[in-house]
Design an enzyme around this catalytic site. Structure first.
Site, PDB file in Angstrom:
ATOM      1  N   GLY A  44       0.752  10.871  -2.006  1.00  0.00           N
ATOM      2  CA  GLY A  44       0.205  10.979  -3.364  1.00  0.00           C
ATOM      3  C   GLY A  44      -1.194  10.409  -3.469  1.00  0.00           C
ATOM      4  O   GLY A  44      -2.066  10.968  -4.143  1.00  0.00           O
ATOM      5  N   CYS A  45      -1.419   9.304  -2.781  1.00  0.00           N
ATOM      6  CA  CYS A  45      -2.735   8.651  -2.840  1.00  0.00           C
ATOM      7  C   CYS A  45      -3.788   9.481  -2.109  1.00  0.00           C
ATOM      8  O   CYS A  45      -4.942   9.538  -2.523  1.00  0.00           O
ATOM      9  CB  CYS A  45      -2.648   7.245  -2.250  1.00  0.00           C
ATOM     10  N   THR A  46      -3.371  10.141  -1.040  1.00  0.00           N
ATOM     11  CA  THR A  46      -4.276  11.020  -0.299  1.00  0.00           C
ATOM     12  C   THR A  46      -4.664  12.218  -1.168  1.00  0.00           C
ATOM     13  O   THR A  46      -5.839  12.587  -1.252  1.00  0.00           O
ATOM     14  CB  THR A  46      -3.618  11.479   1.018  1.00  0.00           C
TER      15      THR A  46
END
Length: 157
Positions: A44-46
């Protein structure tokens, strides 16, 4: 105590990628997006970082600086930035100073266990250093477009 909309965001300095220190007051005159993410190099952060990266030109046109923040160490942040070709700074907030300022450390549940972690959140600060908008408990799909629209609208006021 959390920062309130329309109020000045307290100044802070924090270590960031590229062997730099980011000081909020030095960014006056520009709008600032500060987005908090739980952990570098996770899916998700990527995706979220990639969405900000891919819209950097539009944020630049809206006089807006983008900064990512997590509790990861500088080496993890440098690796994340390099691997994903991010074109903005990432702050390493290991001591949670910036996280506490924006009140993003929340009790979370993962696999039935509770732990304290970063609630995915984004903040838009105006050119005068006041909090203009906030998004908490962010879901990644479509989020960056929403932030960009808010930054463009604020810049054209």
């Amino acid at each position: 105590m959390a920062i309130e909309l329309g109020q000045p965001v307290p100044d802070f300095s924090a270590p960031a990628t590229g062997d730099t220190t980011i000081t909020l007051s030095e960014l006056r005159g520009k709008q600032v997006v500060i987005y908090f993410y739980p952990k570098a190099s996770t899916p998700g952060c990527t995706t979220e970082g990639g969405d900000f990266r891919d819209r950097k030109t539009a944020f630049d046109a809206a006089n807006t600086v983008v900064i990512g923040v997590s509790r990861d160490g500088l080496r993890a942040q440098e690796n994340f930035k390099a691997k994903q070709d991010f074109n903005f700074a990432l702050i390493s907030d290991k001591d949670e100073t910036v996280c506490q300022l924006f009140d993003v450390i929340k009790l979370k549940k993962m696999y039935g266990k509770e732990h304290l972690g970063i609630e995915r959140s984004t903040f838009l600060i105006d050119q005068d250093g006041k909090l203009a908008q906030e998004w908490r408990g962010v879901k990644v799909p479509g989020h960056v477009d929403e932030v960009l629209s808010a930054a463009q609208a604020l810049n054209s006021q």
